[in-house]
Scaffold this motif. Sequence first.
Motif, PDB file in Angstrom:
ATOM      1  N   SER A   1       1.261  -5.650   5.137  1.00 21.08           N
ATOM      2  CA  SER A   1       1.927  -6.305   4.038  1.00 21.08           C
ATOM      3  C   SER A   1       2.730  -5.767   3.031  1.00 21.08           C
ATOM      4  CB  SER A   1       1.192  -7.499   3.520  1.00 21.08           C
ATOM      5  OG  SER A   1       0.248  -7.168   2.601  1.00 21.08           O
ATOM      6  N   ASP A   2       2.964  -4.594   3.397  1.00 22.58           N
ATOM      7  CA  ASP A   2       3.918  -3.704   2.424  1.00 22.58           C
ATOM      8  C   ASP A   2       5.264  -3.786   2.814  1.00 22.58           C
ATOM      9  OD1 ASP A   2       5.223  -2.425   0.656  1.00 22.58           O
ATOM     10  OD2 ASP A   2       3.343  -0.803   0.484  1.00 22.58           O
ATOM     11  N   MET A   3       6.289  -4.696   2.607  1.00 30.14           N
ATOM     12  CA  MET A   3       7.447  -4.642   3.083  1.00 30.14           C
ATOM     13  C   MET A   3       8.440  -3.766   2.556  1.00 30.14           C
ATOM     14  SD  MET A   3       7.168  -6.724   0.506  1.00 30.14           S
ATOM     15  CE  MET A   3       6.942  -8.547   1.017  1.00 30.14           C
ATOM     16  N   GLY A   4       8.009  -2.832   1.678  1.00 30.17           N
ATOM     17  CA  GLY A   4       8.942  -1.848   1.067  1.00 30.17           C
ATOM     18  C   GLY A   4       8.517  -0.278   1.641  1.00 30.17           C
ATOM     19  N   GLN A   5       7.257  -0.335   2.056  1.00 35.46           N
ATOM     20  CA  GLN A   5       6.790   1.021   2.527  1.00 35.46           C
ATOM     21  C   GLN A   5       5.647   0.631   3.664  1.00 35.46           C
ATOM     22  OE1 GLN A   5       7.771   4.472   1.087  1.00 35.46           O
ATOM     23  NE2 GLN A   5       9.361   3.052   0.151  1.00 35.46           N
ATOM     24  N   SER A   6       6.133   0.184   4.584  1.00 38.10           N
ATOM     25  CA  SER A   6       5.649  -0.181   5.613  1.00 38.10           C
ATOM     26  C   SER A   6       4.687   0.946   6.485  1.00 38.10           C
ATOM     27  CB  SER A   6       6.276  -1.029   6.801  1.00 38.10           C
ATOM     28  OG  SER A   6       5.249  -1.505   7.868  1.00 38.10           O
ATOM     29  N   THR A   7       3.690   0.885   6.867  1.00 36.74           N
ATOM     30  CA  THR A   7       3.019   1.680   7.977  1.00 36.74           C
ATOM     31  C   THR A   7       3.222   1.443   9.264  1.00 36.74           C
ATOM     32  OG1 THR A   7       1.101   2.093   6.313  1.00 36.74           O
ATOM     33  CG2 THR A   7       0.588   2.548   8.386  1.00 36.74           C
ATOM     34  N   LEU A   8       3.285   0.335   9.653  1.00 31.87           N
ATOM     35  CA  LEU A   8       3.353  -0.124  10.969  1.00 31.87           C
ATOM     36  C   LEU A   8       4.992  -0.393  11.304  1.00 31.87           C
ATOM     37  CD1 LEU A   8       0.541  -2.356  11.634  1.00 31.87           C
ATOM     38  CD2 LEU A   8       0.867  -0.121  12.186  1.00 31.87           C
ATOM     39  N   GLY A   9       5.830  -0.691  10.859  1.00 31.42           N
ATOM     40  CA  GLY A   9       6.893  -1.276  10.955  1.00 31.42           C
ATOM     41  C   GLY A   9       8.128  -0.881  10.191  1.00 31.42           C
ATOM     42  N   LEU A  10       9.356  -1.904  10.029  1.00 32.10           N
ATOM     43  CA  LEU A  10      10.495  -1.590   9.543  1.00 32.10           C
ATOM     44  C   LEU A  10      10.508  -2.273   8.114  1.00 32.10           C
ATOM     45  CD1 LEU A  10      12.843  -2.374  12.419  1.00 32.10           C
ATOM     46  CD2 LEU A  10      12.504   0.043  11.483  1.00 32.10           C
ATOM     47  N   PRO A  11      11.156  -1.472   7.235  1.00 40.11           N
ATOM     48  CA  PRO A  11      11.404  -2.255   5.888  1.00 40.11           C
ATOM     49  C   PRO A  11      11.843  -3.734   6.067  1.00 40.11           C
ATOM     50  CG  PRO A  11      12.350   0.033   5.901  1.00 40.11           C
ATOM     51  CD  PRO A  11      11.889  -0.401   7.335  1.00 40.11           C
ATOM     52  N   ALA A  12      11.440  -4.409   4.983  1.00 39.56           N
ATOM     53  CA  ALA A  12      11.808  -5.838   4.909  1.00 39.56           C
ATOM     54  C   ALA A  12      10.975  -6.768   5.934  1.00 39.56           C
ATOM     55  CB  ALA A  12      13.275  -6.296   5.278  1.00 39.56           C
ATOM     56  N   THR A  13      10.113  -6.179   6.302  1.00 37.92           N
ATOM     57  CA  THR A  13       9.098  -7.098   7.391  1.00 37.92           C
ATOM     58  C   THR A  13       7.619  -6.853   7.161  1.00 37.92           C
ATOM     59  OG1 THR A  13       8.935  -5.089   9.166  1.00 37.92           O
ATOM     60  CG2 THR A  13      10.738  -6.776   9.302  1.00 37.92           C
ATOM     61  N   LEU A  14       6.836  -7.772   7.477  1.00 41.33           N
ATOM     62  CA  LEU A  14       5.432  -7.660   7.695  1.00 41.33           C
ATOM     63  C   LEU A  14       4.998  -7.421   9.079  1.00 41.33           C
ATOM     64  CD1 LEU A  14       4.528 -10.672   5.249  1.00 41.33           C
ATOM     65  CD2 LEU A  14       5.330  -8.363   4.658  1.00 41.33           C
ATOM     66  N   ASN A  15       3.756  -6.743   9.331  1.00 41.45           N
ATOM     67  CA  ASN A  15       3.660  -6.233  10.473  1.00 41.45           C
ATOM     68  C   ASN A  15       2.077  -6.366  10.893  1.00 41.45           C
ATOM     69  OD1 ASN A  15       6.212  -5.128  11.787  1.00 41.45           O
ATOM     70  ND2 ASN A  15       6.058  -4.545   9.612  1.00 41.45           N
TER      71      ASN A  15
END
Length: 288
Positions: free
Chosen positions: A55-69
């Motif tokens: 749930s880090d939309m700024g520094q995602s581990t799984l996906g793209l910026p601006a998204t939850l994954n």
Amino acid sequence: MSELVVSPQWAVLDGETLQGTILVLGESDTGKSTLARYLFQEIARRGMRPAYLDSDMGQSTLGLPATLNLALAQDAGDDEFPPGGPRASFFVGAITPRGHMLPTLVGCKRLQDRALALGAQAIVVDTNGLVERAQGGKALKEWKIELLAPALVIALQRGSEMEPILWPLRRDGRVRLLDFRVSPQAVRRSREQRIARRRECLAAYVRQARQHVVAMNRIAVYDLEYMAPSALLALQDDEGFCLGLGVVQEVDRGAGSIALRSPLPGMDRVASIRFGPVRWDLSREIEL
């Protein structure tokens, strides 16, 4: 992925503890993602099928910026990371929850529900680093806990910076709380490093893009106030989950169409578009 450095503090995390939804809290650069990955893999090694909710939309581990994954293990006992099982993505549209807390909370809940529907036996939630009361972090984390109803909250703190969030939890019988000190090996990243990481991620994604033209009268379009050239947008399926991102090239209001670039191969599964406040310069490959 790099090898995990396991803290001796984590020895208290036994099989009985690692069940249900597990929420990892802490400021930025406290080792949340490392701990969350450890939890995911430990749950898998105990023969369960875990899910990882990023749930880090700024520094995602799984996906793209601006998204939850969200990503699930392929099968019970599979500790591969990043997980190789089913995935889902939710577009918040911003790189920080500040000013976007409602879609952040909605996205977390939608992904938690999706994980359970896909058969997850435990869900590890890696959160963003916003915890300051003045910036809304305290309220965000408190209401995220209420909404997701975790069985376990694990907090990482250097001093007492998390206490405004943790103090009531220590007296709330609905949730178990574990409080760990931040490892000295946790690496602090500068604002410039964070911007560079987001830029590299989005640039690599958008370089694969092709042009699509979408007729706005044939599709649901949300958050029109952000619609403009260079706007980042989500191409969403019929359940509101994000299939892919795109960047607006041109808006033809007379024809009622949008020309955009996205790596998505086609528009056949796209049921709606949602715009966000992030702007991306396609030629210079930078956030505007």
